[in-house]
Design a protein around this motif. Structure first.
Motif, PDB file in Angstrom:
ATOM      1  N   UNK A   1      -3.419   8.796   3.667  1.00  0.00           N
ATOM      2  CA  UNK A   1      -2.093   8.454   3.619  1.00  0.00           C
ATOM      3  C   UNK A   1      -1.329   8.649   5.204  1.00  0.00           C
ATOM      4  N   UNK A   2      -1.741   9.417   5.863  1.00  0.00           N
ATOM      5  CA  UNK A   2      -1.265   9.694   7.290  1.00  0.00           C
ATOM      6  C   UNK A   2      -1.967   8.347   8.447  1.00  0.00           C
ATOM      7  N   UNK A   3      -3.266   7.893   8.034  1.00  0.00           N
ATOM      8  CA  UNK A   3      -3.754   6.744   8.488  1.00  0.00           C
ATOM      9  C   UNK A   3      -2.868   5.352   8.446  1.00  0.00           C
ATOM     10  N   UNK A   4      -2.432   5.180   7.020  1.00  0.00           N
ATOM     11  CA  UNK A   4      -1.634   4.103   6.505  1.00  0.00           C
ATOM     12  C   UNK A   4      -0.425   4.215   7.283  1.00  0.00           C
ATOM     13  N   UNK A   5       0.353   5.295   7.461  1.00  0.00           N
ATOM     14  CA  UNK A   5       1.632   5.420   8.148  1.00  0.00           C
ATOM     15  C   UNK A   5       1.857   5.170   9.484  1.00  0.00           C
ATOM     16  N   UNK A   6       0.559   5.639  10.212  1.00  0.00           N
ATOM     17  CA  UNK A   6       0.129   5.325  11.416  1.00  0.00           C
ATOM     18  C   UNK A   6       0.249   3.793  11.786  1.00  0.00           C
ATOM     19  N   UNK A   7      -0.654   3.106  10.992  1.00  0.00           N
ATOM     20  CA  UNK A   7      -0.864   1.742  11.219  1.00  0.00           C
ATOM     21  C   UNK A   7       0.383   1.049  10.897  1.00  0.00           C
ATOM     22  N   UNK A   8       1.209   1.467   9.712  1.00  0.00           N
ATOM     23  CA  UNK A   8       2.493   0.591   9.699  1.00  0.00           C
ATOM     24  C   UNK A   8       3.377   0.884  10.899  1.00  0.00           C
ATOM     25  N   UNK A   9       3.491   2.162  11.448  1.00  0.00           N
ATOM     26  CA  UNK A   9       4.348   2.206  12.715  1.00  0.00           C
ATOM     27  C   UNK A   9       3.846   1.138  13.840  1.00  0.00           C
TER      28      UNK A   9
ATOM     29  N   UNK B   1     -11.631  19.481  -5.997  1.00  0.00           N
ATOM     30  CA  UNK B   1     -10.174  19.089  -5.843  1.00  0.00           C
ATOM     31  C   UNK B   1      -9.538  19.305  -4.475  1.00  0.00           C
ATOM     32  N   UNK B   2      -9.784  20.336  -3.803  1.00  0.00           N
ATOM     33  CA  UNK B   2      -9.361  20.660  -2.646  1.00  0.00           C
ATOM     34  C   UNK B   2      -9.700  19.378  -1.454  1.00  0.00           C
ATOM     35  N   UNK B   3     -11.021  19.155  -1.598  1.00  0.00           N
ATOM     36  CA  UNK B   3     -11.623  17.979  -0.738  1.00  0.00           C
ATOM     37  C   UNK B   3     -10.678  16.728  -0.976  1.00  0.00           C
ATOM     38  N   UNK B   4     -10.525  16.347  -2.511  1.00  0.00           N
ATOM     39  CA  UNK B   4      -9.843  15.233  -2.792  1.00  0.00           C
ATOM     40  C   UNK B   4      -8.535  15.073  -2.154  1.00  0.00           C
ATOM     41  N   UNK B   5      -8.033  16.363  -2.291  1.00  0.00           N
ATOM     42  CA  UNK B   5      -6.552  16.356  -1.688  1.00  0.00           C
ATOM     43  C   UNK B   5      -6.546  16.111  -0.221  1.00  0.00           C
ATOM     44  N   UNK B   6      -7.266  16.669   0.496  1.00  0.00           N
ATOM     45  CA  UNK B   6      -7.554  16.533   1.866  1.00  0.00           C
ATOM     46  C   UNK B   6      -7.661  14.873   2.293  1.00  0.00           C
ATOM     47  N   UNK B   7      -8.509  14.399   1.489  1.00  0.00           N
ATOM     48  CA  UNK B   7      -8.999  12.921   2.018  1.00  0.00           C
ATOM     49  C   UNK B   7      -7.731  11.974   1.558  1.00  0.00           C
ATOM     50  N   UNK B   8      -6.801  12.293   0.502  1.00  0.00           N
ATOM     51  CA  UNK B   8      -5.919  11.601   0.122  1.00  0.00           C
ATOM     52  C   UNK B   8      -4.654  11.919   1.160  1.00  0.00           C
ATOM     53  N   UNK B   9      -4.537  13.025   1.748  1.00  0.00           N
ATOM     54  CA  UNK B   9      -3.501  13.189   2.699  1.00  0.00           C
ATOM     55  C   UNK B   9      -3.974  12.422   3.857  1.00  0.00           C
ATOM     56  N   UNK B  10      -5.189  12.521   4.464  1.00  0.00           N
ATOM     57  CA  UNK B  10      -5.696  11.874   5.665  1.00  0.00           C
ATOM     58  C   UNK B  10      -5.593  10.270   5.514  1.00  0.00           C
TER      59      UNK B  10
ATOM     60  N   UNK C   1       0.849  -1.181   0.122  1.00  0.00           N
ATOM     61  CA  UNK C   1      -0.211  -0.018  -0.100  1.00  0.00           C
ATOM     62  C   UNK C   1       0.854   1.150  -0.006  1.00  0.00           C
ATOM     63  N   UNK C   2       2.103   1.264   0.649  1.00  0.00           N
ATOM     64  CA  UNK C   2       2.808   2.262   0.848  1.00  0.00           C
ATOM     65  C   UNK C   2       3.348   2.580  -0.703  1.00  0.00           C
ATOM     66  N   UNK C   3       3.890   1.369  -1.330  1.00  0.00           N
ATOM     67  CA  UNK C   3       4.144   1.606  -2.857  1.00  0.00           C
ATOM     68  C   UNK C   3       2.871   2.277  -3.766  1.00  0.00           C
ATOM     69  N   UNK C   4       1.834   1.917  -3.360  1.00  0.00           N
ATOM     70  CA  UNK C   4       0.629   2.482  -4.081  1.00  0.00           C
ATOM     71  C   UNK C   4       0.405   3.849  -3.721  1.00  0.00           C
ATOM     72  N   UNK C   5       0.990   4.131  -2.323  1.00  0.00           N
ATOM     73  CA  UNK C   5       0.761   5.572  -1.874  1.00  0.00           C
ATOM     74  C   UNK C   5       1.725   6.582  -2.710  1.00  0.00           C
TER      75      UNK C   5
END
Length: 345
Positions: free
Chosen positions: A311-319, A300-309, A237-241
């Motif tokens: 990604x941050x969730x996945x990073x927290x789960x990996x940690x 576009x701004x909404x889509x960008x915010x959701x993408x960033x959120x 998923x990180x590679x997908x990110x």
């Protein structure tokens, strides 16, 4: 069997042994467990005995005489010879203190038996008229036959003395034949049995712990494998990110282009709004296009915010998973070290 007229004057617990009648060298345990060994006094006969009963059988029935000797052969073992029973008794005690108490009581009872014999002899001398002797005369040996001439009496008394002396020498030789190491081994025999039982129980407990640790180790290995698979999924998923990162850059560029376009449209709209240069229909069309561009910008701004959120969730789960893996790997290494120590011991 001992009568009710006898009363115990001292009791203790000990492991009872008897000398092997065949070899005269080895000890034979008289029972599997420690028995009660007691000193008894028979007031009617005025004699002292050591008695120990195992079940319905008398293991020890030894009448104490003044010529008996109790010998300490180690810190917890003592023995004495009984010529009447034609054997040697050995006692293994739980502590040196119990052995000392028994030895002291043996000496006291032996002295009491000597005094009782002397008193009995004195009483016989004073009350037997057939002897007809004064207190100053020297008495012959007390072992005298009731029949036969005087010469036969003296000869039989001397023979009895020789027989007793021979028996004493035989018992001394029998006691001296056993080596020191064999006597000490027999003295510690009962304590070694207890230690063996404890070691067997500890071994069974250790085997049970090993089985439990093996099961726990297998569970940890399975859980670790599951976590590794999860990490692999998260890495994919990180590679997908990372591809999403490119999408984010594209979205950012699109937003910038839209903002520039909107800015240009706003400038043009402001110019067209000045009458009488902008017809009404053209102005409405420009306002509609401006609203559409603003809507697209918002999406576009909404889509960008959701993408960033996301990604941050996945990073927290990996940690979090990585931290759990570290803990499990540490526990796994400790279990392996415990198993290695157990195998070495």
């Amino acid at each position: 069997h001992f009568s009710c007229r006898e009363q115990p004057i001292f009791s203790t617990r000990a492991h009872v042994f008897q000398i092997d009648p065949a070899t005269k060298r080895n000890w034979i345990p008289a029972s599997k467990h420690a028995l009660t060994v007691s000193y008894f006094y028979d007031a009617t006969r005025n004699v002292y005995r050591i008695i120990s009963v195992g079940g319905t059988k008398a293991i020890i029935n030894s009448t104490i005489t003044p010529n008996m000797t109790f010998t300490k052969t180690s810190q917890k073992f003592g023995q004495w010879a009984d010529s009447r029973a034609n054997t040697v008794y050995g006692l293994g005690f739980a502590s040196e203190q119990h052995l000392s108490q028994f030895a002291e009581k043996f000496q006291e009872v032996k002295e009491a038996a000597r005094l009782a014999r002397e008193k009995s002899q004195d009483k016989t001398e004073l009350t037997n008229p057939a002897l007809n002797i004064t207190s100053h005369q020297v008495l012959p040996s007390p072992i005298i036959s009731s029949n036969g001439p005087g010469e036969d009496k003296l000869f039989r008394s001397q023979s009895a003395d020789v027989e007793i002396t021979t028996e004493k020498e035989r018992l001394k030789k029998m006691l001296s034949e056993g080596s020191v190491s064999e006597v000490q081994w027999e003295a510690e025999f009962f304590s070694l049995q207890d230690n063996n039982n404890k070691l067997v129980a500890a071994l069974h407990e250790a085997n049970a712990n090993v089985d439990q640790w093996k099961k726990q180790l297998a569970a940890y290995q399975e859980e670790t494998e599951t976590l590794r698979q999860r990490v692999a999924e998260l890495e994919s998923q990180g590679a997908h990110d990372s591809s999403s990162e490119n999408n984010k850059e594209e979205l950012s560029q699109t937003l910038e282009e839209l903002e520039l376009l909107i800015k240009a449209k706003d400038e043009r709209l402001s110019v067209l709004r000045q009458p009488p240069h902008c017809p009404r229909v053209l102005r409405q069309e420009l306002e509609t296009r401006n609203a559409e561009l603003e809507r697209r910008l918002h999406l576009a701004e909404q889509t960008l915010a959701e993408t960033l959120a996301e990604r941050e969730k996945i990073q927290n789960e990996v940690t979090k998973v990585a931290e759990i893996m570290d803990v499990k790997i540490f526990e796994l290494s400790e279990i392996r070290q415990g198993l290695a120590k157990l195998v070495e011991s």
